[in-house]
Design a protein around this motif. Sequence first.
Motif, PDB file in Angstrom:
ATOM      1  N   LYS A  29     -37.571 -26.827  64.275  1.00 14.77           N
ATOM      2  CA  LYS A  29     -37.153 -27.136  65.654  1.00 14.77           C
ATOM      3  C   LYS A  29     -36.487 -25.939  66.313  1.00 14.77           C
ATOM      4  O   LYS A  29     -36.848 -25.549  67.444  1.00 14.77           O
ATOM      5  N   SER A  32     -38.714 -22.793  66.771  1.00 19.36           N
ATOM      6  CA  SER A  32     -39.555 -22.959  67.962  1.00 19.36           C
ATOM      7  C   SER A  32     -38.764 -22.716  69.240  1.00 19.36           C
ATOM      8  O   SER A  32     -39.250 -22.074  70.184  1.00 19.36           O
ATOM      9  N   LYS A  33     -37.537 -23.205  69.263  1.00 16.02           N
ATOM     10  CA  LYS A  33     -36.711 -23.017  70.453  1.00 16.02           C
ATOM     11  C   LYS A  33     -36.323 -21.547  70.657  1.00 16.02           C
ATOM     12  O   LYS A  33     -35.945 -21.146  71.757  1.00 16.02           O
ATOM     13  N   GLU A  53     -41.820 -40.850  62.646  1.00 17.58           N
ATOM     14  CA  GLU A  53     -42.382 -39.960  63.653  1.00 17.58           C
ATOM     15  C   GLU A  53     -41.433 -38.792  63.913  1.00 17.58           C
ATOM     16  O   GLU A  53     -40.215 -38.933  63.761  1.00 17.58           O
ATOM     17  N   ASP A  55     -38.933 -36.410  65.706  1.00 22.64           N
ATOM     18  CA  ASP A  55     -37.944 -36.809  66.708  1.00 22.64           C
ATOM     19  C   ASP A  55     -37.727 -35.759  67.789  1.00 22.64           C
ATOM     20  O   ASP A  55     -36.791 -35.863  68.569  1.00 22.64           O
ATOM     21  N   ASP A  56     -38.604 -34.742  67.821  1.00 22.38           N
ATOM     22  CA  ASP A  56     -38.451 -33.693  68.823  1.00 22.38           C
ATOM     23  C   ASP A  56     -39.822 -33.131  69.178  1.00 22.38           C
ATOM     24  O   ASP A  56     -40.678 -32.960  68.304  1.00 22.38           O
ATOM     25  N   PRO A  57     -40.079 -32.826  70.464  1.00 25.22           N
ATOM     26  CA  PRO A  57     -41.379 -32.284  70.868  1.00 25.22           C
ATOM     27  C   PRO A  57     -41.771 -31.016  70.120  1.00 25.22           C
ATOM     28  O   PRO A  57     -42.950 -30.774  69.872  1.00 25.22           O
ATOM     29  N   ALA A  58     -40.786 -30.202  69.748  1.00 21.48           N
ATOM     30  CA  ALA A  58     -41.081 -28.949  69.040  1.00 21.48           C
ATOM     31  C   ALA A  58     -41.764 -29.226  67.703  1.00 21.48           C
ATOM     32  O   ALA A  58     -42.573 -28.425  67.232  1.00 21.48           O
ATOM     33  N   LYS A  60     -43.740 -31.813  67.144  1.00 19.92           N
ATOM     34  CA  LYS A  60     -45.081 -32.325  67.424  1.00 19.92           C
ATOM     35  C   LYS A  60     -46.036 -31.204  67.820  1.00 19.92           C
ATOM     36  O   LYS A  60     -47.253 -31.310  67.636  1.00 19.92           O
ATOM     37  N   ASN A  61     -45.480 -30.131  68.352  1.00 21.08           N
ATOM     38  CA  ASN A  61     -46.319 -29.052  68.881  1.00 21.08           C
ATOM     39  C   ASN A  61     -46.773 -28.040  67.835  1.00 21.08           C
ATOM     40  O   ASN A  61     -47.733 -27.312  68.057  1.00 21.08           O
TER      41      ASN A  61
END
Length: 435
Positions: A29, A32-33, A53, A55-58, A60-61
């Motif tokens: 996470k 990525s940030k 699932e 818990d952060d868009p980073a 999923k990407n």
Amino acid sequence: MSRKKVLIISYYWYPFAGVGAYRISRFVKYLSKNGWEVVVLTTKKSVSGMTQEPDDPALKNCRVYRSNIIEPVGLLSSKKKKNNKTSNPSIFYRKNTSWKTKLAVWARLNLMIPDAKFTWKWFAIPLGKKIIQQENPDIILSTSPPPTTNLIAKRLADWSKLPWIADFRDPWTNIYYYDDNPQSKRAKKKNRKLEADVLDKADHITVVNNGFFPENNIEGKVTRITNGFDPDHIITSESSREKNKNFTIRYFGSMKINQYPESFILALKEIGVKNPKVAKNISFEFFGSIDPNIQSEIETASQLIETSFHSYISHEEMMHLVSTTDLLLLTIGRTKNSKFALSTKVFEYMISGKPVLGIGPIDGAASELVDKTNIGKFFEHTDNDGVFNFILKVFNASRKGKTLFKSKKGEVDKYSFKNLSSHLIEILEHQIESK
């Protein structure tokens, strides 16, 4: 500066994550940030005991590649008992085991080296080579356990000449269950050689705590990066001030037989005998996986105390319940290396603002952290009177609306994954530049 890319090798990943994915997913996470591109090599389905699932868009990407794995689970276990897993350390501590379970334990210790996931390398190494050719990463980061993960990374680093960082959440040959379940001389020798090869070949090593590899000369190439908490998981809403009907003690996660909380169990019994009115106003709730013998003893000892045992819940549910708990229970094992243990749980407890009752070595890493951050107190496994008095002290303070512990923000912030990830990034960048 051009965007850096890291290939992460982890047996645990979403949706088959479990607690094993928490540390590496936080690193992903915040990598990525901070502008890093992340590629993950994992399995098609890990035996984690739960699904969840990201818990952060980073999370999923990032691109995820999944290889096959032949899990030995079920090959040596009873078909009638679906949860009888050769990969779960609890298999080493079962009582009244059948000949089939004993065979599974023997096979796990002496044939499945270094761990029950050893077949993964047959599939992960070929896929890893294809990933490296396609993705062209700058560096490899592997996280263990299982140790097979680092064997895969070693082969890929040898083949690609990429720099490689080996991360250890737990010890390898010094892990607690080998104390009570020693391998044969041949298996132990092979396991130690695999460990030594990984420690020698890795360009850098990161560990949750010191003391994992006392027999190996790795000074100068190892960095301690503890577990931590995600600042985005801090609950600041009104829910954190919800009141329970009873004074509620909760435990989250797994409790194996080596974590047997003797002083806590005897303290519950003593409260029922000496303070029955108090006992009727206390509840104990367990969420996760508990050794059945420990559960039975807690239920027997706390007859006047309302007890309930639940399976794993989602991380979001857990953090909500943590924030509404009156007293959080933490147990550390009783093996020779237990004092080095720093579980993820203590950091999640840390950000709740709720008092922590720790059972384990008072000279250990977890005790030191609890003391430095002022979030609670630790007691030895046999300090029944200390635990008894502490529970009553926190109970009485709670009934008066008082707070006994106020965490030290400066100390707590050191364990934010936002800060911990910056240390990892420094190591990654240095290794890339040095190669």
